[in-house]
Design an enzyme around this catalytic site. Structure first.
Site, PDB file in Angstrom:
ATOM      1  N   ARG A  59       0.723  -1.291   0.044  1.00 53.16           N
ATOM      2  CA  ARG A  59      -0.006   0.000   0.059  1.00 53.16           C
ATOM      3  C   ARG A  59       0.765   1.307   0.061  1.00 53.16           C
ATOM      4  O   ARG A  59       0.506   2.287  -0.562  1.00 53.16           O
ATOM      5  CB  ARG A  59      -0.860   0.131   1.273  1.00 53.16           C
ATOM      6  CG  ARG A  59      -1.598   1.359   1.505  1.00 53.16           C
ATOM      7  CD  ARG A  59      -2.982   1.239   2.414  1.00 53.16           C
ATOM      8  NE  ARG A  59      -2.510   0.564   3.500  1.00 53.16           N
ATOM      9  CZ  ARG A  59      -1.905   1.303   4.682  1.00 53.16           C
ATOM     10  NH1 ARG A  59      -1.901   2.727   4.355  1.00 53.16           N
ATOM     11  NH2 ARG A  59      -1.511   0.608   5.811  1.00 53.16           N
ATOM     12  N   TYR A 112     -17.228  15.391 -16.631  1.00 55.28           N
ATOM     13  CA  TYR A 112     -17.542  13.938 -16.540  1.00 55.28           C
ATOM     14  C   TYR A 112     -18.599  13.855 -15.425  1.00 55.28           C
ATOM     15  O   TYR A 112     -18.668  14.334 -14.247  1.00 55.28           O
ATOM     16  CB  TYR A 112     -16.330  12.969 -15.966  1.00 55.28           C
ATOM     17  CG  TYR A 112     -16.795  11.726 -15.738  1.00 55.28           C
ATOM     18  CD1 TYR A 112     -17.456  10.916 -16.515  1.00 55.28           C
ATOM     19  CD2 TYR A 112     -16.166  11.308 -14.507  1.00 55.28           C
ATOM     20  CE1 TYR A 112     -17.869   9.484 -16.226  1.00 55.28           C
ATOM     21  CE2 TYR A 112     -16.370  10.002 -14.143  1.00 55.28           C
ATOM     22  CZ  TYR A 112     -17.139   9.190 -14.911  1.00 55.28           C
ATOM     23  OH  TYR A 112     -17.464   7.618 -14.608  1.00 55.28           O
ATOM     24  N   ASP A 185      -8.603  17.542 -15.936  1.00 57.22           N
ATOM     25  CA  ASP A 185      -8.801  16.261 -16.695  1.00 57.22           C
ATOM     26  C   ASP A 185      -8.460  16.054 -17.683  1.00 57.22           C
ATOM     27  O   ASP A 185      -9.354  16.400 -18.621  1.00 57.22           O
ATOM     28  CB  ASP A 185     -10.297  15.753 -16.098  1.00 57.22           C
ATOM     29  CG  ASP A 185     -10.622  14.180 -16.423  1.00 57.22           C
ATOM     30  OD1 ASP A 185      -9.655  13.619 -17.185  1.00 57.22           O
ATOM     31  OD2 ASP A 185     -11.511  13.652 -15.696  1.00 57.22           O
ATOM     32  N   LYS A 210      -8.772   4.371 -19.653  1.00 55.73           N
ATOM     33  CA  LYS A 210      -8.886   4.673 -21.291  1.00 55.73           C
ATOM     34  C   LYS A 210      -7.713   4.568 -22.097  1.00 55.73           C
ATOM     35  O   LYS A 210      -7.319   3.674 -22.224  1.00 55.73           O
ATOM     36  CB  LYS A 210      -9.630   6.079 -21.192  1.00 55.73           C
ATOM     37  CG  LYS A 210     -10.612   6.457 -20.142  1.00 55.73           C
ATOM     38  CD  LYS A 210     -11.855   5.585 -20.237  1.00 55.73           C
ATOM     39  CE  LYS A 210     -13.203   5.908 -19.604  1.00 55.73           C
ATOM     40  NZ  LYS A 210     -13.054   5.917 -18.030  1.00 55.73           N
TER      41      LYS A 210
END
Length: 396
Positions: A59, A112, A185, A210
């Protein structure tokens, strides 16, 4: 491995192949040409608290993730990159790292939908953050929205799904004058076609799901910045508060996919240009949204601040919701699915798919009409894609 903060003078295509995966040929090195998938959740230490290899717990740091973050930073001309379990995890972590109670956000009215839900249903409700959505295609409108509490400008360029653009450099100047942060973004453009940090943004975020991955087999996100203090805060929130890091296997997939990013983006764009030109001349199509068309209101801006126009085309047909649904359901090569950025061409009807949760009045006000179609164009033959669209439009 090289220090990610050491900038290279190599071309983008070279960095896409090599950054983060330099073979370790030193003593004890294995010479792996491809970064191994380090699945170990914890790491043995040679001395208590301060391992010489630098890893304690996945982590907090993982060699495969480090390799990917090195590459994403290199491709973005950034000092720092952090990768996340999803694009939304990257977005949420960035906001929680920047904003405090009572802060104000100025956001593009075309952002978005998932980001908007996070703003409206989480930040506003739980952190007393206020958000104003503005038409950021007009920089004066952005400036007029500033208040003494403005701490963050949240932009997309191009936006989803209408492909609207904002002047990143100009809005960055507004943010600087008011002591606020600008986040862009950059998922649609990718760092291959647009580099927001070089234009004045403080942070750029990506859904690596994407184009960066490009193969419809991994969900992830990334944050890049040149601000040392902000990077430290983002890492703290990611590793200690949320634990929203990208898994080693997904890091491997994005490392592999990103090697062909330049090749894929050139093909996506070439195909999108041909599809956009075809649609713009079709009698059953009333509007085409694509920055590469000189009829697009942001075409000149795209030419100035981008190195290419991207691979997503949106358009409106001569008809309503029933005709739009029938059209998208009739296609063969275009897969009816949400998301974008993969080698496969996808198609969707936003009103009944990705924007179906938005109240109709709000959806229509944002420009997402019943006749709007979004088509992320893949890397197949443009001739085949156009033939598929021709057959579908012929049914209308």
């Amino acid at each position: 491995m090289e220090d990610p903060s050491e900038r290279s003078d190599h071309a983008f295509e070279t960095e896409a192949v090599h950054a983060g995966e330099e073979p370790d040929l030193g003593p004890g090195g294995t010479g792996d040409l491809v970064s191994p998938i380090h699945l170990s959740s914890t790491f043995a230490m040679d001395e208590a608290g301060d391992p010489s290899h630098g890893y304690k717990y996945s982590r907090l740091g993982n060699p495969t993730r480090e390799a990917l973050e090195h590459r994403v930073a290199a491709l973005s001309d950034a000092e720092h990159a952090m990768t996340f379990a999803s694009g939304m995890a990257a977005i949420a972590t960035t906001c929680l790292s920047v904003l405090g109670s009572g802060d104000h956000v100025v956001a593009f009215d075309g952002i978005y939908g998932g980001t908007k839900v996070f703003f409206d249903d989480y930040l506003t409700e739980h952190f007393d953050v206020t958000v104003d959505y503005v038409d950021a295609t007009d920089t004066d409108v952005v400036a007029d929205a500033v208040t003494p509490e403005t701490a963050l400008f949240w932009m997309e360029s191009p936006t989803n799904p209408l492909l609207k653009l904002c002047d990143i450099e100009a809005i960055g100047g507004i943010a600087d004058r008011h002591g606020a942060r600008l986040v862009v973004d950059n998922t649609f453009a990718t760092p291959y076609f647009q580099r927001p940090l070089a234009l004045g943004a403080d942070v750029s975020v990506y859904s690596t799901t994407k184009y960066l991955n490009g193969h419809t087999d991994s969900i992830g996100g990334a944050v890049v910045t040149n601000d040392d203090g902000l990077a430290e805060q983002v890492r703290f929130v990611q590793e200690y508060a949320l634990g929203a890091m990208l898994s080693p296997f997904d890091c491997y997939l994005v490392l592999r996919g990103s090697k062909t990013l330049p090749l894929r983006m050139r093909q996506h764009e070439a195909n999108a240009k041909r599809v956009a030109n075809y649609l713009s001349e079709h009698e059953k199509v009333t509007t085409v949204h694509y920055p590469g068309l000189d009829t697009h209101p942001g075409h000149d801006l795209a030419t100035r601040q981008m190195d290419g126009f991207g691979g997503v085309v949106s358009f409106e047909i001569d008809g309503g919701a029933a005709e739009a649904r029938a059209f998208v359901e009739s296609l063969d090569l275009f897969t009816l699915a949400v998301s974008l950025g993969s080698v496969e061409s996808l198609i969707e009807h936003p009103a009944s798919m990705s924007a179906s949760y938005v109240p109709e009045e709000e959806r229509l006000a944002s420009g997402i009409t019943d006749s709007l179609i979004r088509a992320p164009i893949g890397t197949e033959s443009a001739d085949d894609l156009i033939a598929d669209l021709e057959r579908g439009l012929g049914y209308l």
